[in-house]
Design a protein around this motif. Structure first.
Motif, PDB file in Angstrom:
ATOM      1  N   ALA A  54      51.723  40.228  33.232  1.00 27.94           N
ATOM      2  CA  ALA A  54      50.397  40.826  33.361  1.00 27.94           C
ATOM      3  C   ALA A  54      50.395  42.256  32.837  1.00 27.94           C
ATOM      4  O   ALA A  54      51.379  42.986  32.964  1.00 27.94           O
ATOM      5  N   TYR A  55      49.274  42.642  32.235  1.00 24.23           N
ATOM      6  CA  TYR A  55      49.128  43.950  31.596  1.00 24.23           C
ATOM      7  C   TYR A  55      48.098  44.759  32.373  1.00 24.23           C
ATOM      8  O   TYR A  55      47.040  44.236  32.745  1.00 24.23           O
ATOM      9  N   ASP A  56      48.397  46.025  32.612  1.00 19.42           N
ATOM     10  CA  ASP A  56      47.477  46.872  33.366  1.00 19.42           C
ATOM     11  C   ASP A  56      46.115  46.949  32.679  1.00 19.42           C
ATOM     12  O   ASP A  56      46.031  47.122  31.456  1.00 19.42           O
ATOM     13  N   ILE A  57      45.051  46.843  33.464  1.00 18.72           N
ATOM     14  CA  ILE A  57      43.693  46.956  32.932  1.00 18.72           C
ATOM     15  C   ILE A  57      43.498  48.349  32.330  1.00 18.72           C
ATOM     16  O   ILE A  57      43.799  49.362  32.947  1.00 18.72           O
ATOM     17  N   ASP A  58      43.018  48.372  31.101  1.00 15.33           N
ATOM     18  CA  ASP A  58      42.725  49.614  30.394  1.00 15.33           C
ATOM     19  C   ASP A  58      41.212  49.709  30.233  1.00 15.33           C
ATOM     20  O   ASP A  58      40.624  49.063  29.362  1.00 15.33           O
ATOM     21  N   LYS A  59      40.581  50.522  31.072  1.00 13.80           N
ATOM     22  CA  LYS A  59      39.122  50.609  31.059  1.00 13.80           C
ATOM     23  C   LYS A  59      38.583  51.198  29.772  1.00 13.80           C
ATOM     24  O   LYS A  59      37.387  51.066  29.472  1.00 13.80           O
ATOM     25  N   ASN A  60      39.433  51.849  29.001  1.00 16.25           N
ATOM     26  CA  ASN A  60      39.003  52.442  27.737  1.00 16.25           C
ATOM     27  C   ASN A  60      39.212  51.507  26.542  1.00 16.25           C
ATOM     28  O   ASN A  60      38.873  51.868  25.410  1.00 16.25           O
ATOM     29  N   ALA A  61      39.755  50.338  26.790  1.00 15.14           N
ATOM     30  CA  ALA A  61      40.023  49.387  25.709  1.00 15.14           C
ATOM     31  C   ALA A  61      38.719  48.753  25.219  1.00 15.14           C
ATOM     32  O   ALA A  61      37.751  48.624  25.977  1.00 15.14           O
ATOM     33  N   PRO A  62      38.671  48.322  23.953  1.00 17.46           N
ATOM     34  CA  PRO A  62      37.501  47.592  23.454  1.00 17.46           C
ATOM     35  C   PRO A  62      37.263  46.321  24.258  1.00 17.46           C
ATOM     36  O   PRO A  62      38.209  45.752  24.818  1.00 17.46           O
ATOM     37  N   PRO A  63      36.018  45.857  24.341  1.00 21.40           N
ATOM     38  CA  PRO A  63      35.706  44.650  25.123  1.00 21.40           C
ATOM     39  C   PRO A  63      36.567  43.443  24.756  1.00 21.40           C
ATOM     40  O   PRO A  63      36.979  42.685  25.641  1.00 21.40           O
ATOM     41  N   LEU A  64      36.853  43.250  23.489  1.00 21.02           N
ATOM     42  CA  LEU A  64      37.670  42.112  23.070  1.00 21.02           C
ATOM     43  C   LEU A  64      39.067  42.198  23.675  1.00 21.02           C
ATOM     44  O   LEU A  64      39.632  41.193  24.123  1.00 21.02           O
ATOM     45  N   MET A  68      41.114  39.740  26.663  1.00 16.96           N
ATOM     46  CA  MET A  68      42.478  39.216  26.546  1.00 16.96           C
ATOM     47  C   MET A  68      43.325  39.606  27.744  1.00 16.96           C
ATOM     48  O   MET A  68      44.088  38.788  28.282  1.00 16.96           O
ATOM     49  N   ILE A  69      43.202  40.854  28.180  1.00 22.59           N
ATOM     50  CA  ILE A  69      43.975  41.324  29.339  1.00 22.59           C
ATOM     51  C   ILE A  69      43.591  40.533  30.580  1.00 22.59           C
ATOM     52  O   ILE A  69      44.455  40.041  31.332  1.00 22.59           O
ATOM     53  N   GLU A  70      42.297  40.394  30.815  1.00 20.83           N
ATOM     54  CA  GLU A  70      41.819  39.685  32.008  1.00 20.83           C
ATOM     55  C   GLU A  70      42.251  38.219  31.989  1.00 20.83           C
ATOM     56  O   GLU A  70      42.624  37.660  33.033  1.00 20.83           O
ATOM     57  N   ALA A  71      42.223  37.599  30.812  1.00 25.71           N
ATOM     58  CA  ALA A  71      42.639  36.196  30.709  1.00 25.71           C
ATOM     59  C   ALA A  71      44.110  36.037  31.045  1.00 25.71           C
ATOM     60  O   ALA A  71      44.498  35.174  31.848  1.00 25.71           O
ATOM     61  N   GLY A  72      44.950  36.860  30.441  1.00 24.91           N
ATOM     62  CA  GLY A  72      46.384  36.778  30.725  1.00 24.91           C
ATOM     63  C   GLY A  72      46.709  37.087  32.171  1.00 24.91           C
ATOM     64  O   GLY A  72      47.537  36.409  32.793  1.00 24.91           O
ATOM     65  N   ASN A  73      46.043  38.104  32.715  1.00 22.74           N
ATOM     66  CA  ASN A  73      46.310  38.505  34.098  1.00 22.74           C
ATOM     67  C   ASN A  73      45.948  37.420  35.103  1.00 22.74           C
ATOM     68  O   ASN A  73      46.522  37.364  36.198  1.00 22.74           O
ATOM     69  N   THR A  74      45.009  36.568  34.750  1.00 23.27           N
ATOM     70  CA  THR A  74      44.631  35.464  35.643  1.00 23.27           C
ATOM     71  C   THR A  74      45.832  34.592  35.970  1.00 23.27           C
ATOM     72  O   THR A  74      45.939  34.041  37.073  1.00 23.27           O
ATOM     73  N   PHE A  75      46.764  34.497  35.028  1.00 27.41           N
ATOM     74  CA  PHE A  75      47.943  33.642  35.203  1.00 27.41           C
ATOM     75  C   PHE A  75      49.239  34.438  35.209  1.00 27.41           C
ATOM     76  O   PHE A  75      50.323  33.867  35.115  1.00 27.41           O
TER      77      PHE A  75
END
Length: 242
Positions: A54-64, A68-75
């Protein structure tokens, strides 16, 4: 008669189908745009590309990138597990916005479909040399984009830590579908029907996943809502691959 194109840029190899040629060009432009966003982010954040966790959520990252981060973090897996589905989904979303009534992008087995015609789309199953041959899913027309993403531990170059011939996810969330297919494939460590059932539990109660299919040898398992299985003359020479 649909327009069809094979398009490759670096590691991205896709097949594009559309009802008009202009939408093929729109898809190509969106694929390049999505890749540029991902490449620029990786240049500034190299760990994004290589982590399998899992990768730390980066609130400054582009929506795309956030998708990807949220999808990977789900698992609890890396964000690059969602890359192919994310790119395919973005391309079809753009085609839809520009007026396509039929749009399909197959990014190496991770597929986005938008179909507002009066006919279903038959998507063939490719599980290598296993016993599942010449079968496909009949995907009904829909006002929404449908994602069908596949991972395999026996077919293709993608990273998988499992033994699935094909782990298939159906979801309207393309990044989630791609990461879920990876997670499902990883979960099948041993052969046997009981192990397939246990592996499917990894995705069975995840919000946003409509259904899943897991194939290993002669065994096949289903969970959730899955399109009808039909006989299909699968032409393996047209499968999107490097």
């Amino acid at each position: 008669m649909y327009q069809k194109a094979h398009f490759q840029f670096k590691q991205t190899i896709v097949t594009i189908l559309a009802d008009k040629t202009e939408f093929i060009d729109i898809a190509k432009e969106e694929i390049l745009k999505s890749r540029l966003i991902i490449e620029n982010y990786i240049a500034q954040n190299p760990f994004f590309e290589v982590t399998l966790e899992a990768y730390d959520i980066d609130k400054n990252a582009p929506p795309l990138i956030l998708k990807m981060i949220e999808a990977g973090n789900t698992f609890d897996i890396g964000p690059m597990s969602a890359v192919a589905g994310t790119i395919a989904g973005a391309a079809v979303e753009k085609m839809k916005k520009c007026g396509a009534s039929f749009a399909l992008v197959d990014n190496g087995g991770d597929m986005a479909i938008f179909n507002q015609t009066d006919k279903p789309t038959v998507v063939g199953i490719y599980a290598g040399s296993g016993s599942v041959q010449n079968l496909g899913f009949s995907v009904d027309p829909s006002d929404e984009i449908i994602g069908i993403c596949t991972s395999s531990g026996t077919v293709g170059p993608s990273i998988s830590f499992g033994k699935a011939d094909a782990a298939i996810i159906f979801s309207k969330n393309l990044p989630l579908a791609d990461s879920a297919a990876t997670a499902l494939g990883n979960a099948l460590k041993e052969q046997g029907a009981e192990n397939i059932e246990n592996a499917l539990s990894v995705v069975s109660n995840v919000d946003g996943i409509d259904g899943a299919v897991l194939i290993q040898g002669e065994n096949i398992g289903f969970v959730g809502k899955v399109p009808q299985l039909v006989k299909a003359n699968v032409d393996y020479d047209i499968i999107t691959k490097g």
